[in-house]
Design an enzyme around this catalytic site. Structure first.
Site, PDB file in Angstrom:
ATOM      1  N   LYS A 179     -17.132  -0.549  42.273  1.00  0.00           N
ATOM      2  CA  LYS A 179     -17.955  -1.134  43.353  1.00  0.00           C
ATOM      3  C   LYS A 179     -19.384  -1.396  42.868  1.00  0.00           C
ATOM      4  O   LYS A 179     -19.747  -1.019  41.765  1.00  0.00           O
ATOM      5  CB  LYS A 179     -17.965  -0.198  44.563  1.00  0.00           C
TER       6      LYS A 179
HETATM    7  C1  LIG Z   1     -12.303  -0.086  47.452  1.00  0.00           C
HETATM    8  C2  LIG Z   1     -11.952  -0.470  48.819  1.00  0.00           C
HETATM    9  C3  LIG Z   1     -11.506   0.474  49.770  1.00  0.00           C
HETATM   10  C4  LIG Z   1     -11.148   1.884  49.420  1.00  0.00           C
HETATM   11  O1  LIG Z   1     -12.127   2.593  48.768  1.00  0.00           O
HETATM   12  P1  LIG Z   1     -11.709   3.806  47.793  1.00  0.00           P
HETATM   13  O2  LIG Z   1     -13.019   4.447  47.486  1.00  0.00           O
HETATM   14  O3  LIG Z   1     -11.050   3.191  46.605  1.00  0.00           O
HETATM   15  O4  LIG Z   1     -10.799   4.698  48.542  1.00  0.00           O
HETATM   16  C5  LIG Z   1     -11.310   0.047  51.066  1.00  0.00           C
HETATM   17  N1  LIG Z   1     -11.499  -1.226  51.425  1.00  0.00           N
HETATM   18  C6  LIG Z   1     -11.895  -2.164  50.547  1.00  0.00           C
HETATM   19  C7  LIG Z   1     -12.115  -3.560  51.026  1.00  0.00           C
HETATM   20  C8  LIG Z   1     -12.115  -1.818  49.216  1.00  0.00           C
HETATM   21  O5  LIG Z   1     -12.486  -2.759  48.347  1.00  0.00           O
END
Ligand SMILES: *Cc1c(COP(=O)(O)O)cnc(C)c1O
Length: 355
Positions: A179
């Site tokens: 992210k």
């Molecule tokens: C990454 C992501 C998640 C989940 O996050 P994690 O930290 O991997 O559990 C949920 N929604 C979206 C749109 C994402 O890109």
């Protein structure tokens, strides 16, 4: 190969990690509290509650709003599976509404038709770093007394008409490795509602306010101070990271002609978690293979609408939403992360223009 994503670390993460190790407080402690405080500023909310992932953020937010069996939650089928799965975890039913082809986000014009007496919440996803069209979404939600849970996992620092992601409804962020900022694994929930923040804190730690006294069924969704140390260093650099993403995206916007480039409508501040293009003419698999040969890493986010995933087919989903169907066949993402060099940008543009 230019990777599709790459986390960037320096001595700041190491310094804060060492502080944690030296302090002997490894579990949720002062670094988590500091990260929560700083994160609330980013989202422009009064409270932020740290959790173990973006997925547990969504799950806990739904639980804290008392969403469960018999309820429906409206969301988009064009997202990472965690958005919809978090709804299933509570026993509620995800209801899918089609997206707009230009923004890739849930289409507010189609929202109202999906509302039933069972609908409890709307979960817009701010996909790729561009916020969903929040004015009509909030207007519809308010008129029908629905909760809004923003999946802002890809939208740290994004804005809509000057207001940050996570400040419209209950905001859910991910701090996963790929992210815009990371703590390794981690998540954050943002809100202005003190009672909700209190409930979230209770539920993330086994329903316990006083140690070994448990008021309700809770979970272990805590974040560690080790993760928070990394997250704090990253949060300090987020504005600079996002600025570099923006510059990279602007370069692509100017130079890419072979593919349909992404939009940033007026009043939106995109944070370019992904730079996602559409290939309207030509075979995507072949194009991705050619890009790989040219040393350009790519990703397809997402190749399958959620209602077509096996797990959802087994649950009986038979949706076929036309814009989502078309877009899943066309999209691919190019590296846009802050570790790209000017030479990388040239390589990527040249390779795409040769497709
Ligand atoms: C990454 C992501 C998640 C989940 O996050 P994690 O930290 O991997 O559990 C949920 N929604 C979206 C749109 C994402 O890109």
């Amino acid at each position: 190969m230019i990777p599709i994503s790459k986390p960037l670390f320096d001595d700041q993460e190491l310094t804060l990690l060492r502080e944690v190790l030296d302090s002997g407080i490894i579990a949720q402690g002062p670094k988590v509290a500091a990260l929560e405080q700083q994160f609330a500023k980013l989202a422009g909310t009064e409270f932020a509650v740290a959790v173990s992932s973006g997925t547990t953020a969504l799950h806990l937010a739904l639980l804290a709003h008392d969403i469960g069996p018999g309820d429906e939650v409206i969301t988009t089928p064009f997202t990472f599976i965690a958005s919809a799965n978090s709804i299933l975890y509570t026993g509620a039913k995800p209801v899918f509404v089609d997206i707009r082809a230009d923004t890739f986000n849930i289409d507010p014009a189609r929202l109202e038709a999906a509302i039933t007496p069972r609908t409890k919440a709307i979960m817009p996803v701010h996909l790729y770093g561009l916020m969903a069209d929040m004015d009509p979404i909030m207007e519809i939600a308010n008129r029908h007394h629905l909760v809004v849970i923003e999946d802002a996992a890809q939208a740290h620092g994004a804005k809509y008409k000057g207001r940050p992601a996570g400040s419209f409804g209950t905001g859910c962020f991910s701090l996963y490795a790929t992210k815009n900022m990371t703590s390794g694994e981690g998540g954050m929930i943002t809100t202005n509602d003190a009672a909700l923040a209190d409930r979230l804190r209770l539920l993330r730690a086994h329903g316990s306010r006083v140690r070994y006294y448990h008021d309700e069924l809770g979970y272990n969704f805590r974040l560690t101070d080790l993760h928070a140390a990394v997250g704090l260093a990253q949060l300090g650099k987020l504005a600079e990271f996002n600025q570099r993403r923006r510059q990279n995206a602007e370069f692509f916007n100017q130079h890419l002609k072979r593919v349909v480039t992404p939009v940033q409508p007026n009043g939106y501040e995109h944070v370019w978690h992904q730079y996602t293009v559409r290939l309207v003419e030509g075979n995507r698999d072949e194009a991705l293979e050619k890009l790989k040969q040219a040393g350009v890493g790519t990703g397809v986010f997402y190749p399958v609408p959620i209602y077509r995933q096996k797990v959802y087919q087994k649950l009986g989903y038979t949706d076929c939403l036309p814009v989502t169907e078309e877009v899943t066949r066309q999209v691919f993402s190019l590296p846009v992360h802050p570790a790209l060099t000017p030479a990388d940008l040239e390589t990527i543009v040249a390779a795409v223009e040769r497709l």
